[in-house]
Design a protein around this motif. Structure first.
Motif, PDB file in Angstrom:
ATOM      1  N   PRO A 141       0.849  -1.198   0.000  1.00  0.00           N
ATOM      2  CA  PRO A 141       0.000   0.000   0.000  1.00  0.00           C
ATOM      3  C   PRO A 141       0.886   1.250   0.000  1.00  0.00           C
ATOM      4  O   PRO A 141       1.986   1.234   0.552  1.00  0.00           O
ATOM      5  CB  PRO A 141      -0.775  -0.121   1.327  1.00  0.00           C
ATOM      6  N   GLU A 142       0.400   2.320  -0.586  1.00  0.00           N
ATOM      7  CA  GLU A 142       1.189   3.536  -0.761  1.00  0.00           C
ATOM      8  C   GLU A 142       1.799   4.040   0.542  1.00  0.00           C
ATOM      9  O   GLU A 142       2.968   4.404   0.587  1.00  0.00           O
ATOM     10  CB  GLU A 142       0.340   4.640  -1.399  1.00  0.00           C
ATOM     11  N   SER A 147       6.719   4.908   3.647  1.00  0.00           N
ATOM     12  CA  SER A 147       7.408   4.823   4.934  1.00  0.00           C
ATOM     13  C   SER A 147       8.694   4.011   4.825  1.00  0.00           C
ATOM     14  O   SER A 147       9.735   4.399   5.362  1.00  0.00           O
ATOM     15  CB  SER A 147       6.485   4.205   5.987  1.00  0.00           C
ATOM     16  N   VAL A 148       8.635   2.892   4.131  1.00  0.00           N
ATOM     17  CA  VAL A 148       9.824   2.047   3.956  1.00  0.00           C
ATOM     18  C   VAL A 148      10.883   2.781   3.144  1.00  0.00           C
ATOM     19  O   VAL A 148      12.074   2.758   3.496  1.00  0.00           O
ATOM     20  CB  VAL A 148       9.456   0.697   3.284  1.00  0.00           C
ATOM     21  N   MET A 149      10.482   3.444   2.085  1.00  0.00           N
ATOM     22  CA  MET A 149      11.445   4.162   1.252  1.00  0.00           C
ATOM     23  C   MET A 149      12.087   5.314   2.029  1.00  0.00           C
ATOM     24  O   MET A 149      13.294   5.522   1.939  1.00  0.00           O
ATOM     25  CB  MET A 149      10.774   4.680  -0.023  1.00  0.00           C
ATOM     26  N   LEU A 150      11.299   6.040   2.790  1.00  0.00           N
ATOM     27  CA  LEU A 150      11.855   7.135   3.581  1.00  0.00           C
ATOM     28  C   LEU A 150      12.836   6.608   4.628  1.00  0.00           C
ATOM     29  O   LEU A 150      13.870   7.216   4.874  1.00  0.00           O
ATOM     30  CB  LEU A 150      10.734   7.935   4.261  1.00  0.00           C
ATOM     31  N   SER A 151      12.528   5.462   5.202  1.00  0.00           N
ATOM     32  CA  SER A 151      13.396   4.901   6.233  1.00  0.00           C
ATOM     33  C   SER A 151      14.646   4.259   5.659  1.00  0.00           C
ATOM     34  O   SER A 151      15.766   4.606   6.035  1.00  0.00           O
ATOM     35  CB  SER A 151      12.616   3.864   7.054  1.00  0.00           C
ATOM     36  N   TYR A 152      14.483   3.327   4.733  1.00  0.00           N
ATOM     37  CA  TYR A 152      15.608   2.523   4.278  1.00  0.00           C
ATOM     38  C   TYR A 152      16.383   3.119   3.105  1.00  0.00           C
ATOM     39  O   TYR A 152      17.554   2.808   2.929  1.00  0.00           O
ATOM     40  CB  TYR A 152      15.144   1.105   3.931  1.00  0.00           C
ATOM     41  N   VAL A 153      15.750   3.960   2.319  1.00  0.00           N
ATOM     42  CA  VAL A 153      16.457   4.562   1.185  1.00  0.00           C
ATOM     43  C   VAL A 153      16.932   5.966   1.535  1.00  0.00           C
ATOM     44  O   VAL A 153      18.087   6.316   1.304  1.00  0.00           O
ATOM     45  CB  VAL A 153      15.562   4.598  -0.082  1.00  0.00           C
ATOM     46  N   SER A 174       4.291   0.705  12.871  1.00  0.00           N
ATOM     47  CA  SER A 174       3.464  -0.435  12.458  1.00  0.00           C
ATOM     48  C   SER A 174       3.548  -0.660  10.947  1.00  0.00           C
ATOM     49  O   SER A 174       3.703  -1.794  10.481  1.00  0.00           O
ATOM     50  CB  SER A 174       2.018  -0.186  12.877  1.00  0.00           C
ATOM     51  N   TRP A 175       3.461   0.424  10.158  1.00  0.00           N
ATOM     52  CA  TRP A 175       3.550   0.294   8.707  1.00  0.00           C
ATOM     53  C   TRP A 175       4.890  -0.299   8.288  1.00  0.00           C
ATOM     54  O   TRP A 175       4.950  -1.147   7.402  1.00  0.00           O
ATOM     55  CB  TRP A 175       3.371   1.650   8.038  1.00  0.00           C
ATOM     56  N   ILE A 176       5.963   0.142   8.925  1.00  0.00           N
ATOM     57  CA  ILE A 176       7.292  -0.349   8.537  1.00  0.00           C
ATOM     58  C   ILE A 176       7.440  -1.822   8.902  1.00  0.00           C
ATOM     59  O   ILE A 176       7.925  -2.625   8.095  1.00  0.00           O
ATOM     60  CB  ILE A 176       8.399   0.536   9.143  1.00  0.00           C
ATOM     61  N   VAL A 177       7.002  -2.209  10.096  1.00  0.00           N
ATOM     62  CA  VAL A 177       7.077  -3.622  10.499  1.00  0.00           C
ATOM     63  C   VAL A 177       6.245  -4.480   9.548  1.00  0.00           C
ATOM     64  O   VAL A 177       6.701  -5.524   9.067  1.00  0.00           O
ATOM     65  CB  VAL A 177       6.616  -3.798  11.962  1.00  0.00           C
ATOM     66  N   ARG A 178       5.030  -4.037   9.263  1.00  0.00           N
ATOM     67  CA  ARG A 178       4.159  -4.800   8.354  1.00  0.00           C
ATOM     68  C   ARG A 178       4.744  -4.857   6.943  1.00  0.00           C
ATOM     69  O   ARG A 178       4.648  -5.870   6.256  1.00  0.00           O
ATOM     70  CB  ARG A 178       2.771  -4.179   8.326  1.00  0.00           C
TER      71      ARG A 178
END
Length: 189
Positions: A141-142, A147-153, A174-178
């Motif tokens: 989901p967007e 969230s993942v891109m902001l965190s890991y990239v 929660s979004w990042i863990v999921r």
């Protein structure tokens, strides 16, 4: 555009300059061996990069040393940065991540342990499998994907992502863990 301190000042000619443009300009000046540009680049990026190093290494002295090593490599290789291949921020964080992962690998060899920090262990795929990862990321989901891109990239902390997206911190976590769980399952298919 720049004063003697290396700080970016907007004028008529730079009114449309983004933060990424400013970082790219500082990298160009580093390639020309301008030490003031390196100082300005460090001032602009060190807090974010230190956060990334701390998440990977879980040890402040090691993170600070790795940050210094990364900036030395950035200084030496500034002429290799190409705006056509990516953003300056992602390029610099990539250098830092490689330095941190090299350090982890060396520590693992010297201590004989296979333990990695939680964040590094959660990374679901080798860089070489980027097509599969890209496909799986696009299935998220967007909100999760961003969230993942902001965190890991991009290297933002969970708190910074919450502030940036105006989303509660617990929701971001929660979004990042999921997302990581979904990516792992997708990549195992």
């Amino acid at each position: 555009m720049f004063d003697g301190t290396g700080f970016i000042h907007l004028s008529d000619s730079t009114a449309g300059m983004t933060a990424e443009d400013g970082l790219a300009a500082l990298l160009r000046r580093c390639a020309e061996r301008d030490p003031l540009a390196l100082r300005a680049l460090y001032d602009a990026m060190a807090p974010t990069m230190l956060g990334v190093a701390l998440r990977l290494l879980r040890n402040r002295p090691h993170a600070e040393e790795t940050l210094q090593d990364a900036f030395l490599q950035i200084w030496r290789n500034a002429d290799r940065f190409d705006t056509q291949r990516g953003s300056p921020k992602a390029w610099m964080i990539g250098i830092l991540r490689y330095r941190a992962l090299d350090r982890l690998e060396n520590e693992k060899r010297h201590t004989g342990t296979d333990e990695l920090p939680d964040v590094a262990a959660e990374l679901p795929v080798d860089i070489e499998d980027s097509r599969a990862l890209s496909s799986c990321i696009n299935e998220l989901p967007e909100n999760w994907r961003r969230s993942v891109m902001l965190s890991y990239v991009e290297g933002y902390s969970h708190s910074e992502i919450a502030d940036l997206t105006k989303t509660p911190l617990g929701t971001i976590k929660s979004w990042i863990v999921r997302s990581l769980d979904a990516l792992k399952k997708c990549l195992e298919r």
